[in-house]
Design a protein around this motif. Sequence first.
Motif, short mmCIF file in Angstrom:
data_model
loop_
_atom_site.label_atom_id
_atom_site.label_comp_id
_atom_site.label_asym_id
_atom_site.label_seq_id
_atom_site.Cartn_x
_atom_site.Cartn_y
_atom_site.Cartn_z
N ARG A 458 0.60 7.14 9.45
CA ARG A 458 0.84 7.46 8.04
C ARG A 458 2.32 7.76 7.82
NH1 ARG A 458 -4.11 9.09 9.52
NH2 ARG A 458 -5.86 8.71 8.11
N LEU A 459 2.87 7.21 6.75
CA LEU A 459 4.26 7.46 6.39
C LEU A 459 4.31 8.50 5.28
CD1 LEU A 459 5.75 3.85 6.32
CD2 LEU A 459 5.78 5.50 8.19
N TYR A 460 5.22 9.47 5.42
CA TYR A 460 5.40 10.52 4.42
C TYR A 460 6.85 10.52 3.95
CZ TYR A 460 0.95 12.40 6.15
OH TYR A 460 -0.36 12.55 6.52
N SER A 461 7.04 10.87 2.69
CA SER A 461 8.39 11.06 2.14
C SER A 461 8.70 12.54 2.13
CB SER A 461 8.47 10.50 0.71
OG SER A 461 8.25 9.11 0.71
N TRP A 462 9.92 12.89 2.54
CA TRP A 462 10.36 14.29 2.57
C TRP A 462 11.45 14.50 1.52
CZ3 TRP A 462 9.30 19.01 3.83
CH2 TRP A 462 10.31 19.96 4.01
N ASP A 463 11.21 15.43 0.60
CA ASP A 463 12.18 15.67 -0.47
C ASP A 463 12.98 16.95 -0.24
OD1 ASP A 463 10.34 17.64 -0.94
OD2 ASP A 463 9.72 16.91 -2.92
N GLY A 464 12.87 17.50 0.96
CA GLY A 464 13.57 18.75 1.28
C GLY A 464 12.70 19.97 1.12
N LYS A 465 11.53 19.78 0.46
CA LYS A 465 10.64 20.91 0.25
C LYS A 465 9.21 20.63 0.70
CE LYS A 465 13.22 22.76 -3.71
NZ LYS A 465 13.14 23.10 -5.16
N SER A 466 8.79 19.40 0.57
CA SER A 466 7.40 19.08 0.93
C SER A 466 7.27 17.62 1.36
CB SER A 466 6.47 19.34 -0.27
OG SER A 466 6.84 18.52 -1.36
N LEU A 467 6.16 17.33 2.03
CA LEU A 467 5.85 15.97 2.49
C LEU A 467 4.83 15.34 1.54
CD1 LEU A 467 5.47 16.63 6.32
CD2 LEU A 467 7.20 15.16 5.28
N THR A 468 5.09 14.07 1.19
CA THR A 468 4.18 13.32 0.32
C THR A 468 3.81 12.03 1.01
OG1 THR A 468 5.33 14.23 -1.61
CG2 THR A 468 3.83 12.35 -1.97
N GLU A 469 2.50 11.78 1.17
CA GLU A 469 2.05 10.56 1.85
C GLU A 469 2.38 9.34 1.00
OE1 GLU A 469 -2.00 8.53 3.75
OE2 GLU A 469 -1.92 10.71 3.43
N SER A 470 2.97 8.32 1.66
CA SER A 470 3.37 7.14 0.90
C SER A 470 2.71 5.85 1.38
CB SER A 470 4.89 6.96 0.96
OG SER A 470 5.33 6.90 2.31
#
Length: 595
Positions: A458-470
């Motif tokens: 699974r790939l996740y995006s990191w925005d500096g505060k949380s991980l979002t599955e993409s």
Amino acid sequence: MSFKKGVLYPCNPATTRGEPTKISSSKDKVVYTNGRSVIIRDLKDPGASVAYSGHVHNTTVARIAPSGYYCASADASGTVRIWDTVGEDQTLKGEYKVITGRVKDLEWDGESKRIIAVGDGRDKFGHAFMMDTGSSTGDIIGHSKTINAVSIRHQRPFRAATAADDATIVFHQGVPFKYDKTIKTHTKFVQDVRFSPSGDHFASVGSDHKIFVYDGKTGETLGEFTDSPHAGSIMACSWSPDSTSLVTSAADCIVKLWDVETKKAQTTWTLGSGVNHQQVGNTWTAGDSIISLSMSGDLNVFDKRVGDKPARVLYGPQKSITAALKTPSSASTFIVGTADGRVLSFADDYEYIGGDAHASLVAGLGVSPAGTVHSVGFDDRLREIDGDSFTPATFSTGAQPKAVAVGGDSTVFVAEVDKIEAVRSNQKISELALKYSPSAIAAAGNVVAVGGEDQKVRLYSWDGKSLTESATLDGAKGTVSALAFSPDGALLASGDSSGKIVLYDVAERKTVTTRWSFHSGRVNSLAWTADGQHCASGSLDTHVYVWSVAKPMKNIAIKNAGPGGVNAVFWVKDGELASAGADGCVRLWSVTFHA
């Protein structure tokens, strides 16, 4: 594409609490055992070491013949193997089952023809045999308990002495070797017995803290060393090349140098306190170096002219290497973490990372863009390494860590049993609960890839505060066990427990190739070259492969690269690959990529 075998950086000796460890030497080389391997370590050049891994069971003792051409090594099953030390083939000369239990010591005669092996057997405790045929050359009898040590006089007439847990020494005449008499000088276990190089004397040491010297031809007791005795069990003794001095190593963390004629202590070296500094073995090389083995596995090299501390200490992994990486700084070439929680750096030689180490297995190592190294262990700790020591800062993970990765903004992502924790400056920034069990993790820039036991990545995006599955990537045939992004983050290699490696295009979320599938066991580690054109893999099947992105069917197969399995691979520099694993050794391979 082709490869050439490079240097080997060896592990240190295995030790057992309360028991002596037999180490020996040949010229300027030290010979010892660890796991199933026999190590011949060059004192002058750490990269010129040799590892032999032909035993099926754990090895216990090894000695090179006086001729220097052969090495005899024994294991816990009672088997002795004689193999060629000249050349890289390590050709097996003979294999003999000598006793029914563990072999604790063996010795060559002065002609490099006969061997006596002793230990713990049911029907007998020792066996004398010819090295080339295995035929018997006498009887080793007279003991009622396990024999701990054996020594043979190297001059004719041959004599042999054995020392055992029954507190006796048996003196044998030879050849063929036969019982001559029992010597009852000790009152507790006799741990070591050694003939002098001249053959005029032999000495014994034991758990009663006593040292005795005897006539080499008759076995007559000549006296006891009573000057400033040891305060603990004496585990080993060795003679100087000129037969005038004796060195003893004991569980009181002290090494003593004795003058044999006066029976007086000349030099005393104290090596700290505590179990790790107990001295459990020693050898005196032909080059006049005294080497004493600490319980921790450290090899202390002494100069007999300096009576303060070791001239140098040879460090190294004592257990399996479970994680390793190349450090971007010039201070050290690479860092390894081991199954007993130790972390060591290597530049010209091994050094411990200072400070409080992990209490148990190092599960992973990661490096930030700034060059800071982070480690996680089964002690549920995330640690930070600054230069050559751990920083005081530590982070307690919510559960046992499985893997670690560092993102582009130096955020550390720790994969645990059912969640991912994001940590920066030893403070938890966020936590992501998962509905699957993560088994591997990698990060590149603001993209984090997590492999699961459900055979998905699974790939996740990191925005500096949380991980979002993409995205979710399929293709694995088993638990995802290793992940690695290419240096530019465009490609992701995923290895699984079946031995298959799948290459993905990160931006397109699609499979590039599934043809990297030559491993037959779990893929433990993946490492990309700096140009992102080749990827190396290390596996439980003991093999290392180097794969090509441009030509997926082309690969370099480095077979049997690590006995027991390869746990880590990394590129030291362009064209130089390192592999490490279960045997505690790091091996370098020179890889050539053809245009």
